[in-house]
Design a protein around this motif. Sequence first.
Motif, PDB file in Angstrom:
ATOM      1  N   GLY A 113      -1.910   0.816   3.395  1.00  0.00           N
ATOM      2  CA  GLY A 113      -1.315   2.230   3.926  1.00  0.00           C
ATOM      3  C   GLY A 113      -0.059   2.487   3.108  1.00  0.00           C
ATOM      4  O   GLY A 113      -0.066   3.583   2.326  1.00  0.00           O
ATOM      5  N   PRO A 114       0.880   1.647   3.040  1.00  0.00           N
ATOM      6  CA  PRO A 114       2.137   1.970   2.001  1.00  0.00           C
ATOM      7  C   PRO A 114       1.797   2.246   0.746  1.00  0.00           C
ATOM      8  O   PRO A 114       2.497   3.001  -0.164  1.00  0.00           O
ATOM      9  CB  PRO A 114       3.339   0.977   2.358  1.00  0.00           C
ATOM     10  CG  PRO A 114       2.717   0.396   3.975  1.00  0.00           C
ATOM     11  CD  PRO A 114       1.154   0.576   3.950  1.00  0.00           C
ATOM     12  N   ALA A 115       0.918   1.256   0.077  1.00  0.00           N
ATOM     13  CA  ALA A 115       0.370   1.269  -1.220  1.00  0.00           C
ATOM     14  C   ALA A 115      -0.107   2.793  -1.589  1.00  0.00           C
ATOM     15  O   ALA A 115       0.262   3.237  -2.846  1.00  0.00           O
ATOM     16  CB  ALA A 115      -0.454  -0.029  -1.584  1.00  0.00           C
ATOM     17  N   PHE A 116      -1.065   3.221  -0.856  1.00  0.00           N
ATOM     18  CA  PHE A 116      -1.770   4.493  -1.172  1.00  0.00           C
ATOM     19  C   PHE A 116      -0.382   5.726  -1.053  1.00  0.00           C
ATOM     20  O   PHE A 116      -0.316   6.656  -1.757  1.00  0.00           O
ATOM     21  CB  PHE A 116      -2.606   4.819  -0.165  1.00  0.00           C
ATOM     22  CG  PHE A 116      -3.958   4.346  -0.660  1.00  0.00           C
ATOM     23  CD1 PHE A 116      -4.785   5.102  -1.572  1.00  0.00           C
ATOM     24  CD2 PHE A 116      -4.489   3.292  -0.169  1.00  0.00           C
ATOM     25  CE1 PHE A 116      -5.725   4.990  -2.071  1.00  0.00           C
ATOM     26  CE2 PHE A 116      -5.614   2.879  -0.519  1.00  0.00           C
ATOM     27  CZ  PHE A 116      -6.513   3.620  -1.564  1.00  0.00           C
ATOM     28  N   SER A 117       0.489   5.612   0.062  1.00  0.00           N
ATOM     29  CA  SER A 117       1.648   6.409   0.215  1.00  0.00           C
ATOM     30  C   SER A 117       2.607   6.500  -1.034  1.00  0.00           C
ATOM     31  O   SER A 117       2.804   7.606  -1.649  1.00  0.00           O
ATOM     32  CB  SER A 117       2.475   5.888   1.296  1.00  0.00           C
ATOM     33  OG  SER A 117       3.683   6.806   1.863  1.00  0.00           O
ATOM     34  N   ASP A 118       2.800   5.129  -1.562  1.00  0.00           N
ATOM     35  CA  ASP A 118       3.895   5.222  -2.776  1.00  0.00           C
ATOM     36  C   ASP A 118       3.079   5.660  -4.037  1.00  0.00           C
ATOM     37  O   ASP A 118       3.614   6.229  -4.791  1.00  0.00           O
ATOM     38  CB  ASP A 118       4.122   3.715  -3.016  1.00  0.00           C
ATOM     39  CG  ASP A 118       5.202   3.346  -1.993  1.00  0.00           C
ATOM     40  OD1 ASP A 118       5.568   4.072  -1.231  1.00  0.00           O
ATOM     41  OD2 ASP A 118       5.697   2.198  -2.094  1.00  0.00           O
ATOM     42  N   ALA A 119       1.939   5.311  -4.321  1.00  0.00           N
ATOM     43  CA  ALA A 119       1.142   5.945  -5.133  1.00  0.00           C
ATOM     44  C   ALA A 119       0.748   7.353  -5.393  1.00  0.00           C
ATOM     45  O   ALA A 119       0.996   8.102  -6.540  1.00  0.00           O
ATOM     46  CB  ALA A 119      -0.664   5.123  -5.417  1.00  0.00           C
ATOM     47  N   GLY A 120       0.606   7.850  -4.330  1.00  0.00           N
ATOM     48  CA  GLY A 120       0.472   9.350  -4.047  1.00  0.00           C
ATOM     49  C   GLY A 120       1.595  10.115  -4.415  1.00  0.00           C
ATOM     50  O   GLY A 120       1.982  11.120  -4.970  1.00  0.00           O
ATOM     51  N   SER A 121       2.645   9.556  -3.718  1.00  0.00           N
ATOM     52  CA  SER A 121       4.015  10.212  -3.983  1.00  0.00           C
ATOM     53  C   SER A 121       4.618  10.243  -5.258  1.00  0.00           C
ATOM     54  O   SER A 121       4.972  11.071  -6.012  1.00  0.00           O
ATOM     55  CB  SER A 121       5.138   9.503  -3.152  1.00  0.00           C
ATOM     56  OG  SER A 121       6.299   9.868  -3.247  1.00  0.00           O
ATOM     57  N   SER A 122       4.095   9.093  -6.034  1.00  0.00           N
ATOM     58  CA  SER A 122       4.589   9.058  -7.452  1.00  0.00           C
ATOM     59  C   SER A 122       3.708   9.945  -8.380  1.00  0.00           C
ATOM     60  O   SER A 122       4.142  10.619  -9.239  1.00  0.00           O
ATOM     61  CB  SER A 122       4.475   7.423  -7.905  1.00  0.00           C
ATOM     62  OG  SER A 122       5.406   6.776  -7.133  1.00  0.00           O
ATOM     63  N   MET A 123       2.460   9.914  -8.018  1.00  0.00           N
ATOM     64  CA  MET A 123       1.537  10.353  -9.046  1.00  0.00           C
ATOM     65  C   MET A 123       1.790  12.117  -9.029  1.00  0.00           C
ATOM     66  O   MET A 123       1.777  12.690 -10.128  1.00  0.00           O
ATOM     67  CB  MET A 123      -0.037  10.384  -8.544  1.00  0.00           C
ATOM     68  CG  MET A 123      -0.716   8.986  -9.025  1.00  0.00           C
ATOM     69  SD  MET A 123      -0.960   9.152 -10.672  1.00  0.00           S
ATOM     70  CE  MET A 123      -2.127  10.216 -10.890  1.00  0.00           C
ATOM     71  N   PHE A 124       1.924  12.421  -7.831  1.00  0.00           N
ATOM     72  CA  PHE A 124       2.273  13.948  -7.939  1.00  0.00           C
ATOM     73  C   PHE A 124       3.717  14.440  -7.684  1.00  0.00           C
ATOM     74  O   PHE A 124       4.022  15.441  -7.080  1.00  0.00           O
ATOM     75  CB  PHE A 124       1.553  14.529  -6.440  1.00  0.00           C
ATOM     76  CG  PHE A 124       0.091  14.038  -6.479  1.00  0.00           C
ATOM     77  CD1 PHE A 124      -0.716  14.883  -7.412  1.00  0.00           C
ATOM     78  CD2 PHE A 124      -0.612  13.147  -5.657  1.00  0.00           C
ATOM     79  CE1 PHE A 124      -2.213  14.793  -7.386  1.00  0.00           C
ATOM     80  CE2 PHE A 124      -1.937  12.928  -5.655  1.00  0.00           C
ATOM     81  CZ  PHE A 124      -2.809  13.832  -6.575  1.00  0.00           C
TER      82      PHE A 124
END
Length: 374
Positions: free
Chosen positions: A101-112
């Motif tokens: 969960g935190p991995a997807f949150s961090d990746a989405g926050s960074s990508m966009f």
Amino acid sequence: MIGAWLGFVVGLFVVMGTLSSVVGTLVVPRRVNSRISRAVDRVLDALFLQLARRVRSFERCDRILAWQSPLSLLIRLAVWLGLLVVGFALLLLPTLNGRLGPAFSDAGSSMFTLGYAAPAGTGSTTLEYLAAFTGLVVIGLQVGYLPTLYAGFNRRETEVSLLASRAGVPAWGPEILARTRWGIDDGDTRPLLEELFTRWERWAAEVAESHTTYLTLARLRSPRPLSHWLTSLIAVMDAAALHLALAPSREPKLAARLSLRMGFVALQQIARAMRLPVPDDADPDEPVAVSFDEFRAATAMLRELGYPIEKTDEQAWPHFRGWRANYDTAALLLARQLDAPPALWTGPRRWPSTPIPPRRPPARLPGDSQQRQT
């Protein structure tokens, strides 16, 4: 943590494969095999084919199909970004103790570049900055890709629009020769035909380069429902083949041959880029989609208009069939795959269709308007 590192390896492959697709599609100036782009195109093509089969009117069908290529650009971008989010999320798993969960949150926050999730450590910070950079690059490349794409589209459509007055809509090869003959009193069609064939030789070369590099261009449809770049090219090539078969000693001979040569080279290159089964070397004795009766009907129309014909239909037919055999297979496969307007001599479509002859303006004589008023 073993699962986290396995996820890291999978994520690395996902990110590298997606970036390869992005660079190959948007940057490399040649056709690069991209499974992601090909999968998106196939899914959309299947969807729009089902929609087109439910519509009887070609004008309505064309309005539906006009959305296919633009949607492919948006969906492909969304798929790229989605895969990159998944890939970077898997890459972040070891630094976040395998918490998905935190991995997807961090990746989405960074990508966009939303910035709502702060980096957890040094390794995580590096990956998240890399994800942010990747997201900006992908979106920036797509934004820069659109002007290039539509500039090529506008160049292509200029000649297609100019041909409408010579070939009608949908375009048809014999119509080009007929309308050229209508406008000439002394019967000298050479300058107009030579200029037409020379211009379309260069046009075919430009289309071959642009449509194999940016395959999305092939499905971008003309603004007019019955107008299409492919049927226009086939019409010009048919006109050149007819001229060479019916009047082999009359100019323009060289311009017609060069236009034919560049035309079927362009069709073969585009068909191969779309993975269509076209032969490397066509057999001139192979049957073609145009029957002898259809050929004879076209030559009868030209004879009525006084077109300078030197050969009988029986003498000219083998030569026309030999020229047509060079591009017949590629032309029919592309017309079917691209759902081009069902013009004469262009074969069947993937949905129920009837060949549409070129539309002509009504014949009017001076004084007709006054007679209607009285």
